[in-house]
Motif scaffolding. Structure first.
Motif, PDB file in Angstrom:
ATOM      1  N   ILE A  53       0.842  -1.206   0.000  1.00 17.06           N
ATOM      2  CA  ILE A  53       0.000   0.000   0.000  1.00 17.06           C
ATOM      3  C   ILE A  53       0.871   1.246   0.000  1.00 17.06           C
ATOM      4  N   ARG A  54       1.960   1.212   0.744  1.00 16.87           N
ATOM      5  CA  ARG A  54       2.904   2.341   0.764  1.00 16.87           C
ATOM      6  C   ARG A  54       3.463   2.593  -0.639  1.00 16.87           C
ATOM      7  N   ILE A  55       3.829   1.516  -1.342  1.00 17.66           N
ATOM      8  CA  ILE A  55       4.389   1.654  -2.693  1.00 17.66           C
ATOM      9  C   ILE A  55       3.346   2.256  -3.637  1.00 17.66           C
ATOM     10  N   ARG A  56       2.100   1.767  -3.558  1.00 14.95           N
ATOM     11  CA  ARG A  56       1.043   2.294  -4.419  1.00 14.95           C
ATOM     12  C   ARG A  56       0.737   3.750  -4.112  1.00 14.95           C
ATOM     13  N   LEU A  57       0.771   4.094  -2.822  1.00 12.88           N
ATOM     14  CA  LEU A  57       0.495   5.472  -2.400  1.00 12.88           C
ATOM     15  C   LEU A  57       1.587   6.418  -2.892  1.00 12.88           C
ATOM     16  N   LEU A  58       2.836   5.977  -2.821  1.00 11.92           N
ATOM     17  CA  LEU A  58       3.948   6.807  -3.282  1.00 11.92           C
ATOM     18  C   LEU A  58       3.998   6.887  -4.806  1.00 11.92           C
ATOM     19  N   ALA A  59       3.472   5.865  -5.481  1.00 13.47           N
ATOM     20  CA  ALA A  59       3.502   5.846  -6.944  1.00 13.47           C
ATOM     21  C   ALA A  59       2.449   6.772  -7.554  1.00 13.47           C
ATOM     22  N   ARG A  60       1.452   7.147  -6.766  1.00  9.92           N
ATOM     23  CA  ARG A  60       0.425   8.063  -7.273  1.00  9.92           C
ATOM     24  C   ARG A  60       1.049   9.395  -7.627  1.00  9.92           C
ATOM     25  N   ARG A  61       0.569   9.980  -8.679  1.00 11.58           N
ATOM     26  CA  ARG A  61       1.082  11.293  -9.069  1.00 11.58           C
ATOM     27  C   ARG A  61       0.185  12.338  -8.415  1.00 11.58           C
ATOM     28  N   ASP A  62       0.376  12.519  -7.141  1.00 13.92           N
ATOM     29  CA  ASP A  62      -0.462  13.405  -6.343  1.00 13.92           C
ATOM     30  C   ASP A  62       0.357  14.613  -5.925  1.00 13.92           C
ATOM     31  N   ARG A  63      -0.128  15.805  -6.207  1.00 12.11           N
ATOM     32  CA  ARG A  63       0.641  17.008  -5.881  1.00 12.11           C
ATOM     33  C   ARG A  63       0.692  17.264  -4.374  1.00 12.11           C
ATOM     34  N   ARG A  64      -0.147  16.583  -3.622  1.00 12.53           N
ATOM     35  CA  ARG A  64      -0.115  16.734  -2.160  1.00 12.53           C
ATOM     36  C   ARG A  64       1.009  15.934  -1.520  1.00 12.53           C
ATOM     37  N   LEU A  65       1.674  15.100  -2.289  1.00 16.89           N
ATOM     38  CA  LEU A  65       2.764  14.273  -1.789  1.00 16.89           C
ATOM     39  C   LEU A  65       4.084  14.997  -2.022  1.00 16.89           C
ATOM     40  N   THR A  66       4.834  15.246  -0.942  1.00 16.25           N
ATOM     41  CA  THR A  66       6.099  15.965  -1.072  1.00 16.25           C
ATOM     42  C   THR A  66       7.193  15.012  -1.549  1.00 16.25           C
ATOM     43  N   SER A  67       8.341  15.588  -1.890  1.00 20.35           N
ATOM     44  CA  SER A  67       9.459  14.765  -2.361  1.00 20.35           C
ATOM     45  C   SER A  67      10.022  13.892  -1.239  1.00 20.35           C
ATOM     46  N   LEU A  92      -7.990  12.016   4.184  1.00 17.67           N
ATOM     47  CA  LEU A  92      -6.827  11.124   4.298  1.00 17.67           C
ATOM     48  C   LEU A  92      -7.274   9.665   4.164  1.00 17.67           C
ATOM     49  N   VAL A  93      -8.359   9.319   4.828  1.00 18.10           N
ATOM     50  CA  VAL A  93      -8.890   7.955   4.752  1.00 18.10           C
ATOM     51  C   VAL A  93      -9.262   7.620   3.303  1.00 18.10           C
ATOM     52  N   GLU A  94      -9.898   8.564   2.587  1.00 14.70           N
ATOM     53  CA  GLU A  94     -10.284   8.335   1.196  1.00 14.70           C
ATOM     54  C   GLU A  94      -9.061   8.096   0.311  1.00 14.70           C
ATOM     55  N   VAL A  95      -8.006   8.888   0.530  1.00 12.09           N
ATOM     56  CA  VAL A  95      -6.790   8.733  -0.277  1.00 12.09           C
ATOM     57  C   VAL A  95      -6.190   7.349  -0.071  1.00 12.09           C
ATOM     58  N   ILE A  96      -6.110   6.912   1.170  1.00 10.72           N
ATOM     59  CA  ILE A  96      -5.508   5.605   1.455  1.00 10.72           C
ATOM     60  C   ILE A  96      -6.406   4.474   0.972  1.00 10.72           C
ATOM     61  N   ARG A  97      -7.720   4.633   1.151  1.00 17.71           N
ATOM     62  CA  ARG A  97      -8.639   3.595   0.660  1.00 17.71           C
ATOM     63  C   ARG A  97      -8.599   3.484  -0.857  1.00 17.71           C
ATOM     64  N   GLY A  98      -8.262   4.581  -1.522  1.00 13.79           N
ATOM     65  CA  GLY A  98      -8.176   4.576  -2.981  1.00 13.79           C
ATOM     66  C   GLY A  98      -7.084   3.670  -3.521  1.00 13.79           C
ATOM     67  N   VAL A  99      -6.080   3.357  -2.699  1.00 18.21           N
ATOM     68  CA  VAL A  99      -4.989   2.492  -3.163  1.00 18.21           C
ATOM     69  C   VAL A  99      -5.040   1.103  -2.538  1.00 18.21           C
ATOM     70  N   LEU A 100      -6.081   0.817  -1.762  1.00 17.44           N
ATOM     71  CA  LEU A 100      -6.186  -0.505  -1.133  1.00 17.44           C
ATOM     72  C   LEU A 100      -6.356  -1.611  -2.164  1.00 17.44           C
ATOM     73  N   VAL A 101      -7.176  -1.364  -3.183  1.00 18.91           N
ATOM     74  CA  VAL A 101      -7.418  -2.369  -4.211  1.00 18.91           C
ATOM     75  C   VAL A 101      -6.373  -2.188  -5.304  1.00 18.91           C
ATOM     76  N   PRO A 102      -5.603  -3.213  -5.607  1.00 26.41           N
ATOM     77  CA  PRO A 102      -4.586  -3.069  -6.650  1.00 26.41           C
ATOM     78  C   PRO A 102      -5.235  -2.829  -8.009  1.00 26.41           C
TER      79      PRO A 102
END
Length: 140
Positions: A53-67, A92-102
């Motif tokens: 889940i961490r890998i999927r979350l970091l792979a998202r091209r989200d401008r809210r994610l810092t370097s 925050l819960v919605e963002v994380i739930r969005g990457v739960l399903v591969p």
């Protein structure tokens, strides 16, 4: 404790909240209160998130994610701090739930023979139209 799914929960200690002055409606009161909320969640160093889940979350091209791998979400939709706090946590819960399903794997397909022929016929017709435009009339 923030519940994401039955198997994933985030402890309060991993969430860093900062309160700031919000713009927008509220009259003079808005200049004195810090009703906007900024929530920071360190995705890279979070022990609560499973690795995939961490890998999927970091792979998202989200401008809210810092370097540095910190997810920064701001909420200033409401006039009071408590509602903005709830709003930022829900987001925050919605963002994380969005990457739960591969994501589903893309199955490569080939165009059918008929679709290839339709494409080529269309290209020929278009070419004839363009050629007809460029021809100059014969002057005799």
């Amino acid at each position: 404790m923030l519940i994401i799914s039955p198997s994933i929960t985030l402890p309060e200690s991993e969430l860093v909240e900062r309160f700031l002055r919000a713009d927008g409606p509220g009259g003079q009161h808005v200049n004195r209160t810090e009703s906007a909320v900024e929530l920071r969640f360190d995705v890279i160093n979070s022990p609560s998130l499973p690795e995939e889940i961490r890998i999927r979350l970091l792979a998202r091209r989200d401008r809210r994610l810092t370097s540095e791998g910190v997810l920064v979400i701001q909420a200033r939709r409401f006039r009071d701090q408590a509602r903005n706090r709830d709003d930022v946590r829900e987001r925050l819960v919605e963002v994380i739930r969005g990457v739960l399903v591969p994501p589903k794997k893309r199955v490569a397909t080939k165009p059918t023979r008929a679709s290839k022929e339709r494409r080529l016929v269309g290209k020929q017709q278009r070419g004839k139209i363009k050629q007809a435009r460029s021809r100059k009339p014969d002057l005799e």
